[in-house]
Write a protein that holds these residues in place. Structure first.
Motif, PDB file in Angstrom:
ATOM      1  N   MET A   1       1.864  -2.235   0.211  1.00 31.97           N
ATOM      2  CA  MET A   1       2.585  -1.280   1.015  1.00 31.97           C
ATOM      3  C   MET A   1       3.431  -0.335   0.159  1.00 31.97           C
ATOM      4  O   MET A   1       3.477   0.848   0.425  1.00 31.97           O
ATOM      5  CB  MET A   1       3.459  -2.033   2.013  1.00 31.97           C
ATOM      6  CG  MET A   1       4.312  -1.131   2.843  1.00 31.97           C
ATOM      7  SD  MET A   1       5.560  -2.051   3.720  1.00 31.97           S
ATOM      8  CE  MET A   1       5.085  -1.875   5.383  1.00 31.97           C
ATOM      9  N   PHE A   2       4.123  -0.871  -0.870  1.00 34.51           N
ATOM     10  CA  PHE A   2       4.984  -0.032  -1.696  1.00 34.51           C
ATOM     11  C   PHE A   2       4.463   0.110  -3.123  1.00 34.51           C
ATOM     12  O   PHE A   2       5.190   0.557  -4.012  1.00 34.51           O
ATOM     13  CB  PHE A   2       6.411  -0.589  -1.732  1.00 34.51           C
ATOM     14  CG  PHE A   2       7.072  -0.560  -0.389  1.00 34.51           C
ATOM     15  CD1 PHE A   2       7.415   0.643   0.197  1.00 34.51           C
ATOM     16  CD2 PHE A   2       7.336  -1.731   0.282  1.00 34.51           C
ATOM     17  CE1 PHE A   2       8.027   0.671   1.446  1.00 34.51           C
ATOM     18  CE2 PHE A   2       7.934  -1.718   1.524  1.00 34.51           C
ATOM     19  CZ  PHE A   2       8.283  -0.507   2.121  1.00 34.51           C
ATOM     20  N   GLY A   3       3.242  -0.271  -3.380  1.00 30.77           N
ATOM     21  CA  GLY A   3       2.670  -0.235  -4.719  1.00 30.77           C
ATOM     22  C   GLY A   3       2.627   1.135  -5.356  1.00 30.77           C
ATOM     23  O   GLY A   3       2.608   1.254  -6.576  1.00 30.77           O
ATOM     24  N   GLU A   4       2.644   2.178  -4.563  1.00 32.95           N
ATOM     25  CA  GLU A   4       2.576   3.539  -5.098  1.00 32.95           C
ATOM     26  C   GLU A   4       3.915   4.271  -5.017  1.00 32.95           C
ATOM     27  O   GLU A   4       3.991   5.458  -5.293  1.00 32.95           O
ATOM     28  CB  GLU A   4       1.512   4.344  -4.331  1.00 32.95           C
ATOM     29  CG  GLU A   4       0.120   3.747  -4.435  1.00 32.95           C
ATOM     30  CD  GLU A   4      -0.394   3.695  -5.863  1.00 32.95           C
ATOM     31  OE1 GLU A   4      -0.179   4.672  -6.613  1.00 32.95           O
ATOM     32  OE2 GLU A   4      -1.007   2.674  -6.240  1.00 32.95           O
ATOM     33  N   THR A   5       4.974   3.572  -4.623  1.00 33.96           N
ATOM     34  CA  THR A   5       6.272   4.231  -4.489  1.00 33.96           C
ATOM     35  C   THR A   5       7.110   4.044  -5.744  1.00 33.96           C
ATOM     36  O   THR A   5       6.887   3.135  -6.535  1.00 33.96           O
ATOM     37  CB  THR A   5       7.069   3.670  -3.292  1.00 33.96           C
ATOM     38  OG1 THR A   5       7.379   2.300  -3.553  1.00 33.96           O
ATOM     39  CG2 THR A   5       6.296   3.797  -1.999  1.00 33.96           C
ATOM     40  N   THR A   6       8.069   4.910  -5.906  1.00 36.22           N
ATOM     41  CA  THR A   6       9.047   4.777  -6.981  1.00 36.22           C
ATOM     42  C   THR A   6      10.171   3.889  -6.474  1.00 36.22           C
ATOM     43  O   THR A   6      10.603   4.020  -5.331  1.00 36.22           O
ATOM     44  CB  THR A   6       9.612   6.152  -7.376  1.00 36.22           C
ATOM     45  OG1 THR A   6       8.544   6.977  -7.793  1.00 36.22           O
ATOM     46  CG2 THR A   6      10.628   6.034  -8.493  1.00 36.22           C
ATOM     47  N   ALA A   7      10.629   2.984  -7.317  1.00 32.77           N
ATOM     48  CA  ALA A   7      11.731   2.098  -6.943  1.00 32.77           C
ATOM     49  C   ALA A   7      12.671   1.971  -8.131  1.00 32.77           C
ATOM     50  O   ALA A   7      12.295   2.237  -9.268  1.00 32.77           O
ATOM     51  CB  ALA A   7      11.203   0.726  -6.550  1.00 32.77           C
TER      52      ALA A   7
END
Length: 132
Positions: A1-7
């Motif tokens: 779900m968040f694998g492509e987001t910046t964190a």
């Protein structure tokens, strides 16, 4: 779900000015300040461009775990450099350390030394060959 987001990670301190000096001058990280008044905050830029958010918290309690681990080629040299800036290594029960405060890697453990920032948060320097 968040694998492509910046964190990014973040942690609190009790004195933002002391944190700026420590992370910028003592550790040599790029430190940017943002916000005004009660919304002042810092962004630390680590190797590779990773950013860490540092924010003031009036009732700050230091983290009881290591919040940042700095992988280095030579732990002895890193500890000597920190000591030259007045940083003291921490020693914890159950972890045998030498006179410098370094736990020498054996039995699958990394060579590591712990220290704290001015707010009491725990950081470490550890051997870059930790991952094998």
């Amino acid at each position: 779900m968040f694998g492509e987001t910046t964190a990014f990670s973040g942690f609190s301190v009790d004195d933002l000015d002391a944190a700026r000096r420590f992370y910028g001058e003592t550790l040599g990280l790029k430190v940017e300040e943002a916000g005004k008044g009660d919304m002042r905050m810092l962004f630390l830029t680590l190797s590779g461009g990773t950013r860490v958010f540092v924010y003031p918290k009036e009732n700050h309690t230091p983290a009881s775990f290591t919040i940042l681990n700095f992988e280095v080629d030579d732990v002895d040299r890193a500890v000597d450099g920190l000591a030259a800036h007045g940083v003291t290594m921490e020693r914890y029960p159950g972890f045998d350390t030498d006179d410098k405060g370094i736990m020498r890697g054996d039995d699958g453990r990394p060579t590591i030394a712990w220290f704290t920032d001015p707010a009491g948060n725990v950081l470490s320097v550890l051997s870059s060959d930790t991952h094998g």
